[in-house]
Design a protein around this motif. Structure first.
Motif, mmCIF file in Angstrom:
data_model
loop_
_atom_site.group_PDB
_atom_site.id
_atom_site.type_symbol
_atom_site.label_atom_id
_atom_site.label_comp_id
_atom_site.label_asym_id
_atom_site.label_seq_id
_atom_site.Cartn_x
_atom_site.Cartn_y
_atom_site.Cartn_z
ATOM 1 N N TYR A 79 54.260 -27.607 -7.913
ATOM 2 C CA TYR A 79 54.916 -28.809 -7.411
ATOM 3 C C TYR A 79 54.181 -29.356 -6.190
ATOM 4 O O TYR A 79 53.517 -28.611 -5.460
ATOM 5 N N LEU A 80 54.352 -30.636 -5.980
ATOM 6 C CA LEU A 80 53.890 -31.253 -4.749
ATOM 7 C C LEU A 80 55.024 -32.134 -4.228
ATOM 8 O O LEU A 80 55.312 -33.191 -4.793
ATOM 9 N N GLN A 81 55.689 -31.654 -3.191
ATOM 10 C CA GLN A 81 56.745 -32.430 -2.552
ATOM 11 C C GLN A 81 56.101 -33.343 -1.522
ATOM 12 O O GLN A 81 55.419 -32.863 -0.608
ATOM 13 N N MET A 82 56.312 -34.635 -1.685
ATOM 14 C CA MET A 82 55.693 -35.616 -0.802
ATOM 15 C C MET A 82 56.776 -36.364 -0.040
ATOM 16 O O MET A 82 57.609 -37.041 -0.657
ATOM 17 N N ASN A 83 56.782 -36.206 1.260
ATOM 18 C CA ASN A 83 57.757 -36.873 2.112
ATOM 19 C C ASN A 83 57.059 -37.887 3.018
ATOM 20 O O ASN A 83 55.840 -37.828 3.202
ATOM 21 N N SER A 84 57.836 -38.782 3.565
ATOM 22 C CA SER A 84 57.309 -39.795 4.492
ATOM 23 C C SER A 84 56.074 -40.473 3.915
ATOM 24 O O SER A 84 55.032 -40.587 4.572
ATOM 25 N N LEU A 85 56.192 -40.912 2.703
ATOM 26 C CA LEU A 85 55.043 -41.501 2.021
ATOM 27 C C LEU A 85 54.573 -42.778 2.708
ATOM 28 O O LEU A 85 55.382 -43.549 3.264
ATOM 29 N N LYS A 86 53.265 -42.971 2.661
ATOM 30 C CA LYS A 86 52.634 -44.125 3.279
ATOM 31 C C LYS A 86 51.878 -44.910 2.201
ATOM 32 O O LYS A 86 51.476 -44.330 1.182
ATOM 33 N N PRO A 87 51.640 -46.187 2.431
ATOM 34 C CA PRO A 87 50.866 -46.965 1.453
ATOM 35 C C PRO A 87 49.510 -46.335 1.145
ATOM 36 O O PRO A 87 49.029 -46.411 0.010
ATOM 37 N N GLU A 88 48.907 -45.697 2.139
ATOM 38 C CA GLU A 88 47.605 -45.063 1.910
ATOM 39 C C GLU A 88 47.683 -43.814 1.041
ATOM 40 O O GLU A 88 46.644 -43.242 0.676
#
Length: 123
Positions: A79-88
């Protein structure tokens, strides 16, 4: 080992998303797993990797503190939990596998790759 990533989508900046990568094969638990990404017009770059045992992980500086890689060997899934995602963070995300020797952030050292899943982060 065959890999299939899923969980991508369109989200807004600040949102969270969890990617999954399902692996086939009985020896999944012996493979180190990595996540890489490729943005339009850019080279593929390392995101995160985890040892076959799950005991150690490594992250690119750009995602440290925001992304978490984990695995469930009983489910043959990483898994890859991605938080606080940014446009980049917008990119196609790929999972990859290599025999567990030493944790690597180099894409050429991974033997198996799955088709990517697109993550789009709007501002």
């Amino acid at each position: 080992v065959q890999l299939q990533a899923s969980g991508g989508g369109l989200v807004q900046a600040g949102d969270s998303l969890r990617l999954s990568c399902a692996a086939s094969g009985r020896t999944f638990s012996r493979y180190d797993m990595g996540w890489f990404r490729q943005a339009p017009g850019k080279e593929r770059e390392f995101v995160a990797a985890i040892r076959w045992s799950g005991g150690r992980a490594d992250y690119a500086d750009s995602v440290k503190g925001r992304f978490t890689i984990s695995r469930d060997n009983a489910k043959n899934t990483v898994y890859l939990q991605m938080n606080s995602l940014k446009p980049e963070d917008t990119a196609v995300y790929y999972c990859a596998a290599r025999p567990g020797v030493i944790l690597s952030s180099i894409s050429k050292e991974y033997d198996y790759w799955g088709p990517g899943t697109l993550v789009t982060v709007s501002s």
